[in-house]
Design a protein around this motif. Structure first.
Motif, PDB file in Angstrom:
ATOM      1  N   SER A  50      77.825  59.203  51.045  1.00  9.60           N
ATOM      2  CA  SER A  50      78.028  59.311  50.188  1.00  9.60           C
ATOM      3  C   SER A  50      78.061  57.930  48.768  1.00  9.60           C
ATOM      4  O   SER A  50      76.977  57.807  48.323  1.00  9.60           O
ATOM      5  CB  SER A  50      79.022  60.119  48.983  1.00  9.60           C
ATOM      6  N   ALA A  51      78.522  57.404  49.509  1.00 10.67           N
ATOM      7  CA  ALA A  51      78.722  55.563  49.195  1.00 10.67           C
ATOM      8  C   ALA A  51      77.440  55.497  49.374  1.00 10.67           C
ATOM      9  O   ALA A  51      77.163  54.023  48.683  1.00 10.67           O
ATOM     10  CB  ALA A  51      79.820  54.274  49.826  1.00 10.67           C
ATOM     11  N   VAL A  52      76.808  55.509  50.639  1.00 15.75           N
ATOM     12  CA  VAL A  52      75.917  54.779  51.021  1.00 15.75           C
ATOM     13  C   VAL A  52      74.722  55.245  50.371  1.00 15.75           C
ATOM     14  O   VAL A  52      74.024  54.006  49.894  1.00 15.75           O
ATOM     15  CB  VAL A  52      75.861  55.028  53.112  1.00 15.75           C
ATOM     16  N   ALA A  53      74.815  56.693  50.105  1.00 20.73           N
ATOM     17  CA  ALA A  53      73.680  56.809  48.867  1.00 20.73           C
ATOM     18  C   ALA A  53      73.719  56.698  47.379  1.00 20.73           C
ATOM     19  O   ALA A  53      72.538  56.326  47.294  1.00 20.73           O
ATOM     20  CB  ALA A  53      73.706  58.438  49.169  1.00 20.73           C
ATOM     21  N   SER A  54      74.994  56.011  47.031  1.00 16.78           N
ATOM     22  CA  SER A  54      74.808  55.888  45.932  1.00 16.78           C
ATOM     23  C   SER A  54      74.811  54.131  46.049  1.00 16.78           C
ATOM     24  O   SER A  54      73.410  53.874  44.650  1.00 16.78           O
ATOM     25  CB  SER A  54      76.389  55.764  45.683  1.00 16.78           C
ATOM     26  N   ALA A  55      74.631  53.031  46.965  1.00 18.18           N
ATOM     27  CA  ALA A  55      74.052  51.885  46.973  1.00 18.18           C
ATOM     28  C   ALA A  55      73.212  51.915  46.704  1.00 18.18           C
ATOM     29  O   ALA A  55      71.801  50.995  46.227  1.00 18.18           O
ATOM     30  CB  ALA A  55      74.996  51.336  47.852  1.00 18.18           C
ATOM     31  N   ALA A  56      71.993  52.655  47.893  1.00 14.65           N
ATOM     32  CA  ALA A  56      71.059  52.902  47.825  1.00 14.65           C
ATOM     33  C   ALA A  56      69.971  53.434  46.523  1.00 14.65           C
ATOM     34  O   ALA A  56      68.824  53.039  46.379  1.00 14.65           O
ATOM     35  CB  ALA A  56      70.450  53.839  48.808  1.00 14.65           C
ATOM     36  N   LEU A  57      70.921  53.902  46.237  1.00 16.32           N
ATOM     37  CA  LEU A  57      70.347  54.618  43.996  1.00 16.32           C
ATOM     38  C   LEU A  57      70.202  53.248  43.517  1.00 16.32           C
ATOM     39  O   LEU A  57      68.883  53.595  42.453  1.00 16.32           O
ATOM     40  CB  LEU A  57      71.154  55.868  44.325  1.00 16.32           C
ATOM     41  N   GLU A  58      71.328  52.225  44.424  1.00 12.27           N
ATOM     42  CA  GLU A  58      71.100  50.805  43.242  1.00 12.27           C
ATOM     43  C   GLU A  58      69.920  49.897  43.825  1.00 12.27           C
ATOM     44  O   GLU A  58      70.196  49.118  43.493  1.00 12.27           O
ATOM     45  CB  GLU A  58      72.345  50.643  42.925  1.00 12.27           C
ATOM     46  N   GLY A  59      69.565  50.516  44.741  1.00 14.69           N
ATOM     47  CA  GLY A  59      68.392  49.456  45.365  1.00 14.69           C
ATOM     48  C   GLY A  59      69.506  48.705  46.752  1.00 14.69           C
ATOM     49  O   GLY A  59      68.186  47.858  47.062  1.00 14.69           O
ATOM     50  N   HIS A  60      70.554  49.459  47.008  1.00 13.05           N
ATOM     51  CA  HIS A  60      70.777  48.599  47.910  1.00 13.05           C
ATOM     52  C   HIS A  60      70.678  49.489  49.584  1.00 13.05           C
ATOM     53  O   HIS A  60      71.832  50.183  49.648  1.00 13.05           O
ATOM     54  CB  HIS A  60      72.137  47.937  47.498  1.00 13.05           C
ATOM     55  N   THR A  61      69.949  49.676  49.774  1.00 12.85           N
ATOM     56  CA  THR A  61      69.422  50.064  51.344  1.00 12.85           C
ATOM     57  C   THR A  61      70.108  49.433  52.391  1.00 12.85           C
ATOM     58  O   THR A  61      69.697  48.695  52.884  1.00 12.85           O
ATOM     59  CB  THR A  61      67.797  50.323  51.481  1.00 12.85           C
ATOM     60  N   HIS A  62      71.399  50.408  53.302  1.00 12.43           N
ATOM     61  CA  HIS A  62      71.191  49.718  53.848  1.00 12.43           C
ATOM     62  C   HIS A  62      71.484  51.139  55.433  1.00 12.43           C
ATOM     63  O   HIS A  62      71.727  52.021  54.902  1.00 12.43           O
ATOM     64  CB  HIS A  62      73.395  49.085  54.337  1.00 12.43           C
ATOM     65  N   GLU A  63      71.738  50.589  56.648  1.00 15.84           N
ATOM     66  CA  GLU A  63      71.676  51.748  57.809  1.00 15.84           C
ATOM     67  C   GLU A  63      72.877  52.354  58.165  1.00 15.84           C
ATOM     68  O   GLU A  63      74.313  51.257  58.088  1.00 15.84           O
ATOM     69  CB  GLU A  63      71.089  52.104  59.310  1.00 15.84           C
ATOM     70  N   ARG A  64      73.508  53.685  57.570  1.00 13.59           N
ATOM     71  CA  ARG A  64      74.412  53.838  58.058  1.00 13.59           C
ATOM     72  C   ARG A  64      75.449  54.122  58.882  1.00 13.59           C
ATOM     73  O   ARG A  64      76.571  53.301  58.640  1.00 13.59           O
ATOM     74  CB  ARG A  64      74.720  55.678  57.837  1.00 13.59           C
TER      75      ARG A  64
END
Length: 249
Positions: A50-64
Motif C-alpha cells: 500500500s505504501a509503495v502504491a501510494s508513493a507511486a501515485l504521488e509520482g515516486h515509483t520504486h521497485e517493491r
C-alpha cells in the motif's frame, strides 16, 4: 426525509450494487487460510504494498523489492511507509478528532519533503478551513452509510482539497484507510485498496477530477472507481495469502 448527508450517494445509479459487490469481494478474501495463522505477516505485506502504491501515485515509483530491502531513502516513499505503519495506532483518534489525526498523518507523510514549520499545518485558506471542518463533522457524525462510502468521500475530498503542503495525496489515502479500519470494515488493515488505485491509475485520476465537480455523475464516477479499487485490493489480499502459504511450506 433523512438528515444523513451520504444517503443520497447510495441512490446514484449502480452505486449501491457496486458497494455491495465490493464488500462481498473483500469478505471472500478474508476467508483465506493464510489469515488464520499468518495474519500478521499478511498485514505487513499489505502495508508495504500500500505504501509503495501510494508513493507511486504521488509520482515516486520504486521497485517493491528494493523498498523491502531498505535501499530506498526517497522522502515521499519513506513518508508513505511511516503513514502505513502508523494507521493502527490512529484508529481510536480518528473518529474522535479527525483533524488532529490528519495533522499527525501529514507530519509522518511530509517529513523531509516540506519545511518543518509546515508539518501538520493546513494551508492558510478560509475555504480549505471550512471544508476541513465540514469533513471532520462528517467523520464524527452518525451517518449510517457503509464505511466504504464514507472512506471514498473522505479520500475524494482530501485528494481534491489538498489541504497540506507536499504529498497531500499520501495523507488522503491514509485517511481513507483509517475510515475502513476505525469503522470495523477492515480493522486489521488487510485491504490493499491503494494498490487498486495504482493499478487503475488513469481511472483514479479521472474519477477524482469528476468528484471535484460535485455533480451526480461526477460523484458516481468516483464511487464506482473506488469500489473497483476495493475489489482489486481484495484480489491482491488473496494473492498475498497464497504467497505467504507457499513460503511457509
Amino acid at each position: 426525509m433523512t438528515d444523513d448527508p451520504l444517503a443520497r450517494l447510495l441512490a446514484l445509479a449502480d452505486v449501491a450494487t457496486a458497494v455491495e459487490r465490493a464488500r462481498e469481494h473483500f469478505d471472500q478474501a478474508l476467508r483465506h487460510r493464510a489469515l488464520r495463522r499468518h495474519g500478521g505477516q499478511v498485514a505487513a505485506e499489505v502495508s508495504l504494498r500500500s505504501a509503495v502504491a501510494s508513493a507511486a501515485l504521488e509520482g515516486h515509483t520504486h521497485e517493491r523489492e528494493e523498498v523491502r530491502a531498505g535501499t530506498v531513502t526517497e522522502p515521499v516513499l519513506q513518508g508513505a511507509l511511516r503513514v502505513a505503519g502508523a494507521l493502527p495506532g490512529l484508529t481510536d483518534l480518528w473518529p474522535k478528532a479527525p483533524r488532529q489525526a490528519l495533522a499527525k498523518l501529514h507530519v509522518l507523510a511530509a517529513r523531509e519533503s516540506v519545511p518543518e514549520a509546515d508539518l501538520g499545518r493546513p494551508v492558510r485558506d478560509p475555504v480549505v478551513a471550512a471544508r476541513l471542518d465540514g469533513l471532520a463533522a462528517l467523520v464524527v457524525g452518525v451517518s449510517k452509510a457503509p464505511p466504504l462510502v464514507l472512506a471514498a468521500v473522505v479520500h475524494g475530498e482530501l485528494l481534491n482539497l489538498r489541504p497540506f503542503a507536499g504529498p497531500s495525496g499520501v495523507v488522503a489515502r491514509g485517511a481513507a484507510r483509517l475510515v475502513l479500519m476505525s469503522r470495523g470494515f477492515d480493522p486489521r488493515g488487510l485491504l490493499a485498496v491503494d494498490v487498486g488505485h495504482r493499478e487503475r491509475e488513469p481511472e483514479y485520476v479521472g474519477s477524482a477530477g469528476a468528484f471535484a465537480t460535485g455533480t451526480p455523475d461526477g460523484l458516481r464516477s468516483w464511487l464506482r472507481h473506488y469500489m473497483s479499487a476495493v475489489e482489486v485490493g481484495a484480489d491482491r489480499l488473496t494473492t498475498i495469502g497464497d504467497e505467504v502459504l507457499a513460503a511457509t511450506r
